[in-house]
Motif scaffolding. Structure first.
Motif, PDB file in Angstrom:
ATOM      1  N   MET A   1      -9.055  21.258   4.389  1.00 53.52           N
ATOM      2  CA  MET A   1     -10.306  20.992   3.653  1.00 53.52           C
ATOM      3  C   MET A   1     -10.120  19.761   2.750  1.00 53.52           C
ATOM      4  SD  MET A   1     -12.304  23.685   1.193  1.00 53.52           S
ATOM      5  CE  MET A   1     -12.692  24.961   2.361  1.00 53.52           C
ATOM      6  N   SER A   2     -11.040  18.760   2.864  1.00 54.19           N
ATOM      7  CA  SER A   2     -10.876  17.548   2.047  1.00 54.19           C
ATOM      8  C   SER A   2     -11.185  17.853   0.571  1.00 54.19           C
ATOM      9  CB  SER A   2     -11.811  16.457   2.552  1.00 54.19           C
ATOM     10  OG  SER A   2     -13.128  16.896   2.419  1.00 54.19           O
ATOM     11  N   VAL A   3     -10.562  17.090  -0.353  1.00 53.45           N
ATOM     12  CA  VAL A   3     -10.804  17.310  -1.783  1.00 53.45           C
ATOM     13  C   VAL A   3     -11.362  16.039  -2.393  1.00 53.45           C
ATOM     14  CG1 VAL A   3      -9.760  17.912  -4.001  1.00 53.45           C
ATOM     15  CG2 VAL A   3      -8.875  18.927  -1.906  1.00 53.45           C
ATOM     16  N   ARG A   4     -12.495  16.163  -3.105  1.00 53.77           N
ATOM     17  CA  ARG A   4     -13.050  15.017  -3.835  1.00 53.77           C
ATOM     18  C   ARG A   4     -13.170  15.379  -5.299  1.00 53.77           C
ATOM     19  NH1 ARG A   4     -17.742  13.580   0.265  1.00 53.77           N
ATOM     20  NH2 ARG A   4     -17.414  15.721   0.896  1.00 53.77           N
ATOM     21  N   THR A   5     -13.381  14.342  -6.156  1.00 55.38           N
ATOM     22  CA  THR A   5     -13.220  14.575  -7.589  1.00 55.38           C
ATOM     23  C   THR A   5     -14.318  13.924  -8.423  1.00 55.38           C
ATOM     24  OG1 THR A   5     -10.856  14.475  -7.236  1.00 55.38           O
ATOM     25  CG2 THR A   5     -11.559  14.187  -9.488  1.00 55.38           C
ATOM     26  N   SER A   6     -14.718  14.606  -9.496  1.00 55.67           N
ATOM     27  CA  SER A   6     -15.494  13.955 -10.572  1.00 55.67           C
ATOM     28  C   SER A   6     -15.104  14.644 -11.878  1.00 55.67           C
ATOM     29  CB  SER A   6     -16.998  14.088 -10.311  1.00 55.67           C
ATOM     30  OG  SER A   6     -17.351  15.453 -10.263  1.00 55.67           O
ATOM     31  N   ASP A   7     -15.488  14.052 -13.019  1.00 53.37           N
ATOM     32  CA  ASP A   7     -15.177  14.717 -14.296  1.00 53.37           C
ATOM     33  C   ASP A   7     -15.989  16.001 -14.441  1.00 53.37           C
ATOM     34  OD1 ASP A   7     -13.552  12.581 -15.069  1.00 53.37           O
ATOM     35  OD2 ASP A   7     -15.267  11.469 -15.894  1.00 53.37           O
ATOM     36  N   VAL A   8     -17.270  15.895 -14.051  1.00 54.58           N
ATOM     37  CA  VAL A   8     -18.185  17.030 -14.233  1.00 54.58           C
ATOM     38  C   VAL A   8     -18.860  17.311 -12.892  1.00 54.58           C
ATOM     39  CG1 VAL A   8     -20.245  17.849 -15.468  1.00 54.58           C
ATOM     40  CG2 VAL A   8     -18.625  16.332 -16.644  1.00 54.58           C
ATOM     41  N   ALA A   9     -18.937  18.583 -12.494  1.00 52.97           N
ATOM     42  CA  ALA A   9     -19.707  18.973 -11.297  1.00 52.97           C
ATOM     43  C   ALA A   9     -20.793  19.941 -11.737  1.00 52.97           C
ATOM     44  CB  ALA A   9     -18.793  19.637 -10.271  1.00 52.97           C
ATOM     45  N   ILE A  10     -21.972  19.774 -11.147  1.00 56.92           N
ATOM     46  CA  ILE A  10     -23.128  20.570 -11.580  1.00 56.92           C
ATOM     47  C   ILE A  10     -23.748  21.269 -10.371  1.00 56.92           C
ATOM     48  CG2 ILE A  10     -25.471  20.396 -12.561  1.00 56.92           C
ATOM     49  CD1 ILE A  10     -24.320  18.089 -14.318  1.00 56.92           C
ATOM     50  N   VAL A  11     -24.013  22.548 -10.502  1.00 56.94           N
ATOM     51  CA  VAL A  11     -24.664  23.308  -9.431  1.00 56.94           C
ATOM     52  C   VAL A  11     -26.136  23.455  -9.801  1.00 56.94           C
ATOM     53  CG1 VAL A  11     -24.674  25.476  -8.139  1.00 56.94           C
ATOM     54  CG2 VAL A  11     -22.522  24.617  -9.121  1.00 56.94           C
TER      55      VAL A  11
END
Ligand SMILES: Cc1cc2nc3c(=O)[nH]c(=O)nc-3n(C[C@H](O)[C@H](O)[C@H](O)COP(=O)(O)OP(=O)(O)OC[C@H]3O[C@@H](n4cnc5c(N)ncnc54)[C@H](O)[C@@H]3O)c2cc1C
Length: 380
Positions: A1-11
């Motif tokens: 499974m690929s992994v990506r990144t941000s400081d904040v994730a919002i649902v």
């Protein structure tokens, strides 16, 4: 499974998710938003679009509403979205309604409200939409704005991406959230801070937070007219006597008890469906008219023509507008807590569920977002 990144994730890309995305991005954080639908389709596109500080009781909630309004103005101007900074009128036709309006106008300015009592002739100078027969005056407040919620929900994501590089993934349901990461569309996304702004979805993520929380659902029926003729404007958004009973703001008025008693005694059909009537205008000159309140976890999916009829009959008594021809009817649902305007849960380190638990998300979201992200150490 690929992994990506941000400081904040919002649902969730409703107004609560969008507000958190804006405040985080403006603080220089990288932000990713995940929305399960092709576009937001929940309460955030089904409301009046009223930014309504006068609905908040004196103290921290009213202060937060005013702060939220300030941020709204920044957002609307930056995104070049139309809005109507028209203020509001609570228009009265009964002695007990006028008594509440006058008492509030006397007491509220010292509590931070910009409002005043208007005589009948001053009221009609502000609004050409109210009937003059039997008019006793109105409570004027300068702080209310209206936006078109549908325009906001469709334009803000584009703007956030253009201006702040916020990454939006639509048609992407988030299926699992852990501390520091979430899983959506077969990919893992890592983020130090995760905001879950899923509106009235209590089942998918962290259902254990909702069990026993006292949170339920509220269903509201709404209508929109065809566009009013060009050159005609509603002016201030309108509320009437029933609204004094609806918002906690007016509980500071001793005169409210008599009004509540009369409504409970004489307006049982309106009371049964929780009807109080408000009217706002869109930038396309349509009028949005509502609403009713039915409380239950299981929402009745079928709308009741009698409820729309009662709302329109009430509106016709007091409104004089070029046309009340209805172009659209719909219902919306929001989460409801008996005592709190909003609720936050932190089920895991760095994971925050933010649920607006009464009909005030358009008014309060930016203020709530600023506080949530400040407490989470994301913004100053
Ligand atoms: C008829 C009506 C009139 C109202 N009028 C006003 C008003 O005039 N002024 C005011 O201040 N407030 C008003 N409100 C209240 C306001 O609309 C709500 O408080 C607010 O829209 C709630 O926003 P939200 O983002 O929490 O929820 P929503 O708008 O429901 O957004 C939640 C989003 O999360 C998405 N989502 C959920 N789970 C997942 C998942 N697992 N993965 C990905 N996405 C997910 C959903 O698809 C949805 O788009 C009104 C509400 C209604 C229903």
């Amino acid at each position: 499974m690929s992994v990506r990144t941000s400081d904040v994730a919002i649902v969730g890309a409703g107004i609560v998710g969008l507000a958190h995305a804006y405040v985080a991005a403006r603080s220089g954080r990288t932000v990713a938003v995940f929305e399960r639908g092709p576009a937001a389709a929940g309460a955030s596109v089904r409301n009046f679009g009223m930014v309504w500080p006068i609905g908040q009781p004196a103290g921290p909630l009213h202060e937060m509403a005013l702060r939220s309004r300030e941020i709204w103005l920044d957002v609307l101007r930056e995104a070049r979205l139309p809005f109507l900074p028209t203020g509001s009128l609570h228009v009265t036709y009964r002695d007990d309604e006028a008594a509440v309006g006058k008492e509030f106008a006397e007491r509220a300015p010292s509590l931070g409200y910009e409002c005043a009592w208007l005589s009948p002739s001053e009221t009609v100078t502000r609004s050409r939409a109210v009937r003059t027969e039997g008019l006793l005056g109105a409570l004027w407040s300068s702080t209310e704005l209206s936006v078109d919620p549908r325009q906001v929900a469709s334009r803000l994501p584009e703007f956030r991406t253009e201006r702040y590089g916020v990454r939006f993934s639509f048609n992407t349901a988030v299926r699992n959230v852990e501390s520091g990461s979430l899983e959506a569309a077969g990919a893992r996304w890592s983020a130090n801070t995760i905001i879950v702004a899923a509106g009235d979805d209590f089942q998918t993520l962290f259902p254990e937070c909702f069990r026993g929380s006292g949170i339920t659902r509220c269903k509201l029926q709404m209508m929109r007219t065809v566009a009013q003729p060009s050159g005609w404007a509603l002016g201030p958004s309108l509320a009437f006597g029933l609204t004094f009973k609806h918002y906690p703001t007016f509980r500071i008025c001793r005169s409210l008890a008599a009004l509540e008693h009369r409504i409970e005694r004489d307006a049982q059909d309106l009371e049964k469906w929780g009807i109080h009537v408000m009217v706002s205008q869109t930038a396309k000159r349509e009028l949005t008219i509502g609403d009713s309140h039915e409380y239950a976890l299981a929402v009745d999916v079928f709308d009741k023509p009698i409820v729309n009829q009662l709302i329109l009959d009430y509106a016709r008594q007091y409104l004089t507008v070029p046309t009340l021809q209805i172009a659209e009817t719909w219902h919306g649902v929001y989460a409801k807590h008996p005592d709190h305007a909003y609720v936050r849960f932190t089920p895991l380190d760095g994971v925050h569920l933010v649920v607006v638990t009464t009909g005030v998300g358009m008014t309060m979201s930016f203020g709530i977002a600023e506080q949530t992200l400040h407490n989470a150490g994301v913004s100053r």
